[in-house]
Design a protein around this motif. Structure first.
Motif, mmCIF file in Angstrom:
data_model
loop_
_atom_site.group_PDB
_atom_site.id
_atom_site.type_symbol
_atom_site.label_atom_id
_atom_site.label_comp_id
_atom_site.label_asym_id
_atom_site.label_seq_id
_atom_site.Cartn_x
_atom_site.Cartn_y
_atom_site.Cartn_z
ATOM 1 N N SER A 76 0.815 -1.216 0.000
ATOM 2 C CA SER A 76 0.000 0.000 0.000
ATOM 3 C C SER A 76 0.854 1.274 0.000
ATOM 4 O O SER A 76 0.337 2.359 -0.199
ATOM 5 C CB SER A 76 -0.917 0.005 1.227
ATOM 6 N N ARG A 77 2.172 1.151 0.199
ATOM 7 C CA ARG A 77 3.009 2.365 0.260
ATOM 8 C C ARG A 77 3.289 2.948 -1.113
ATOM 9 O O ARG A 77 3.744 4.077 -1.232
ATOM 10 C CB ARG A 77 4.367 2.035 0.919
ATOM 11 N N PHE A 78 3.079 2.164 -2.183
ATOM 12 C CA PHE A 78 3.477 2.601 -3.530
ATOM 13 C C PHE A 78 2.346 2.395 -4.525
ATOM 14 O O PHE A 78 1.415 1.634 -4.279
ATOM 15 C CB PHE A 78 4.695 1.794 -3.999
ATOM 16 N N GLU A 79 2.499 3.110 -5.666
ATOM 17 C CA GLU A 79 1.576 2.908 -6.781
ATOM 18 C C GLU A 79 2.384 2.597 -8.029
ATOM 19 O O GLU A 79 3.563 2.962 -8.106
ATOM 20 C CB GLU A 79 0.767 4.189 -7.033
ATOM 21 N N VAL A 80 1.742 1.956 -9.005
ATOM 22 C CA VAL A 80 2.402 1.734 -10.297
ATOM 23 C C VAL A 80 2.808 3.108 -10.854
ATOM 24 O O VAL A 80 2.028 4.060 -10.803
ATOM 25 C CB VAL A 80 1.456 0.988 -11.268
ATOM 26 N N ASP A 103 9.701 -3.612 1.087
ATOM 27 C CA ASP A 103 10.216 -2.972 2.310
ATOM 28 C C ASP A 103 11.467 -2.121 2.126
ATOM 29 O O ASP A 103 11.575 -1.050 2.717
ATOM 30 C CB ASP A 103 10.484 -4.032 3.395
ATOM 31 N N PRO A 104 12.480 -2.555 1.352
ATOM 32 C CA PRO A 104 13.694 -1.730 1.252
ATOM 33 C C PRO A 104 13.555 -0.497 0.354
ATOM 34 O O PRO A 104 14.511 0.277 0.228
ATOM 35 C CB PRO A 104 14.732 -2.686 0.635
ATOM 36 N N LEU A 105 12.379 -0.309 -0.266
ATOM 37 C CA LEU A 105 12.233 0.782 -1.240
ATOM 38 C C LEU A 105 11.826 2.087 -0.577
ATOM 39 O O LEU A 105 11.056 2.100 0.380
ATOM 40 C CB LEU A 105 11.147 0.417 -2.260
ATOM 41 N N VAL A 106 12.338 3.183 -1.136
ATOM 42 C CA VAL A 106 11.832 4.516 -0.773
ATOM 43 C C VAL A 106 11.539 5.263 -2.072
ATOM 44 O O VAL A 106 12.131 4.957 -3.109
ATOM 45 C CB VAL A 106 12.844 5.333 0.074
ATOM 46 N N LYS A 107 10.639 6.245 -1.995
ATOM 47 C CA LYS A 107 10.411 7.085 -3.181
ATOM 48 C C LYS A 107 11.623 7.992 -3.348
ATOM 49 O O LYS A 107 12.107 8.565 -2.357
ATOM 50 C CB LYS A 107 9.136 7.910 -3.008
ATOM 51 N N VAL A 108 12.088 8.135 -4.572
ATOM 52 C CA VAL A 108 13.227 9.034 -4.820
ATOM 53 C C VAL A 108 12.687 10.465 -4.833
ATOM 54 O O VAL A 108 11.776 10.778 -5.607
ATOM 55 C CB VAL A 108 13.910 8.701 -6.168
ATOM 56 N N PRO A 109 13.223 11.348 -3.972
ATOM 57 C CA PRO A 109 12.659 12.705 -3.892
ATOM 58 C C PRO A 109 12.853 13.489 -5.189
ATOM 59 O O PRO A 109 13.824 13.259 -5.913
ATOM 60 C CB PRO A 109 13.471 13.365 -2.763
ATOM 61 N N LEU A 110 11.951 14.444 -5.440
ATOM 62 C CA LEU A 110 12.118 15.355 -6.573
ATOM 63 C C LEU A 110 13.430 16.091 -6.396
ATOM 64 O O LEU A 110 13.815 16.432 -5.269
ATOM 65 C CB LEU A 110 10.977 16.386 -6.592
#
Ligand SMILES: NC(=O)c1ccc[n+]([C@@H]2O[C@H](COP(=O)([O-])OP(=O)(O)OC[C@H]3O[C@@H](n4cnc5c(N)ncnc54)[C@H](OP(=O)(O)O)[C@@H]3O)[C@@H](O)[C@H]2O)c1
Length: 325
Positions: A76-80, A103-110
């Motif tokens: 639920s933390r991410f979307e396609v 789990d190890p993923l983070v969104k890459v900031p703008l």
């Protein structure tokens, strides 16, 4: 099927072979990613050579950036379509596409390019846990950062300086002195300086160092230990020159009841919360200008052997990454 670099036999860079491999559908808690850029780290060379055992055949690589193409159940933390990066994941990064736990993923900031994220997320997360959580560097601390112009070392030196530490940096040759000073090192020494310990004593007015961060290993471990103050901390976190010799436990008492640790990023990014703090703090430091990582050098994924040669060539001052066309 996807294109990937597969290791069948341990050895040199030429063991990294361009092949096609199956990509399963993502299962529960997993996502599918199409990489844009993949990181190349010393740990990959240790797996290639056999220093760190890995089951063969293997797709190595633990750092990458890409776009999520499919979600498994419970994610639920991410979307396609999200741009995500990872620096502390199970192996499998040297592939155009992969499936992995979310789990190890983070969104890459703008504002952070794919290239920068792929080159630095693992190294930056390492600097974060070493400087903030394994030990919290304080203003006025005397701190040694070995390999101060390396990919991790340059981040460590800059960040420790902004935290108010007095940073002693080490490098392989005098040609690197200016770069180490530019990274915030007040004193720069060569690893093999025969007066290394004396110079550290002089610089610290005989107090020695609260913490020594040693990624060089075999060539520097003994001198590093002699630079740790009473009840200070020796952090042996890498093997640039080989693994250190076994340590006589009593030597820790003789040095002044010092602490010795051999940490791994995986043990400091064990939950989603830890991973987000760790990567988040690093990316904030880049965006604020507190940290300016080394330049990157791109290689197409199929040229992974050349990227490994670049990483292992001490003349190079840029960090290799693998691009996916
Ligand atoms: N424990 C952890 O959590 C963790 C996480 C990340 C990295 N590491 C480790 O930290 C080390 C550095 O990683 P990195 O990504 O920063 O590597 P890097 O960007 O390639 O830098 C390597 C540095 O080591 C120095 N070095 C000293 N002696 C060396 C030798 N005999 N051979 C090659 N290089 C030598 C190099 O500079 P000079 O030639 O100027 O000396 C260079 O500054 C590796 O051992 C890596 O596995 C550990």
């Amino acid at each position: 099927m996807t294109n990937a670099i597969v290791l069948h036999e341990l050895g040199g860079p030429d063991q990294l072979l361009w092949e096609t491999v199956e990509v399963p559908d993502p299962g529960p808690d997993q996502v599918a990613i199409r990489h844009t850029v993949i990181g190349v780290n010393y740990i990959d060379t240790y797996m290639r050579s056999g220093l760190y055992p890995v089951g063969l055949p293997a797709v190595i690589g633990q750092q990458g950036v890409g776009v999520i193409t499919a979600l498994g159940a419970n994610v639920s933390r991410f979307e396609v379509g999200d741009k995500v990066g990872y620096g502390s994941a199970p192996i499998g990064a040297y592939a155009e596409e992969r499936v992995m736990k979310a789990d190890p993923l983070v969104k890459v900031p703008l504002g952070i390019s794919d290239e920068l994220a792929a080159a630095t997320q693992l190294r930056g997360m390492t600097a974060e846990y070493l400087l903030f959580r394994l030990y919290a560097v304080q203003p006025g601390d005397n701190v040694i950062v070995h390999a101060a112009t390396g990919g991790t070392g340059v981040i460590m030196a800059q960040w420790a300086r902004t935290l108010g530490a007095r940073v002693i940096g080490t490098v392989g040759s005098p040609s690197r002195f200016d770069q180490a000073r530019a990274a915030g090192c007040e004193l720069v020494l060569e690893y093999q300086d025969p007066e290394f310990v004396e110079k550290v004593k002089d610089f610290t007015d005989g107090k020695l160092c609260e913490v020594v961060y040693d990624s060089v290993g075999k060539d520097t471990f003994n001198a590093s230990l002699q630079c740790v103050k009473r009840r200070g901390l020796m952090v042996a976190y890498g093997n640039g020159s080989g693994t250190p010799d076994p340590v006589e436990v009593l030597s820790l008492a003789r040095q002044g009841s010092v602490y010795l640790t051999r940490p791994r990023l995986d043990d400091y990014a064990t939950t989603v919360a830890e991973t987000e703090v760790c990567a988040g703090r690093f990316y904030e430091a880049v965006i604020s200008g507190a940290v300016t990582p080394r330049a990157t050098q791109t290689f197409p994924l199929r040229e992974a052997p050349a990227a490994h040669r670049h990483l292992e060539d001490r003349e190079q001052l840029s960090t290799p990454v693998l691009t996916v066309g």
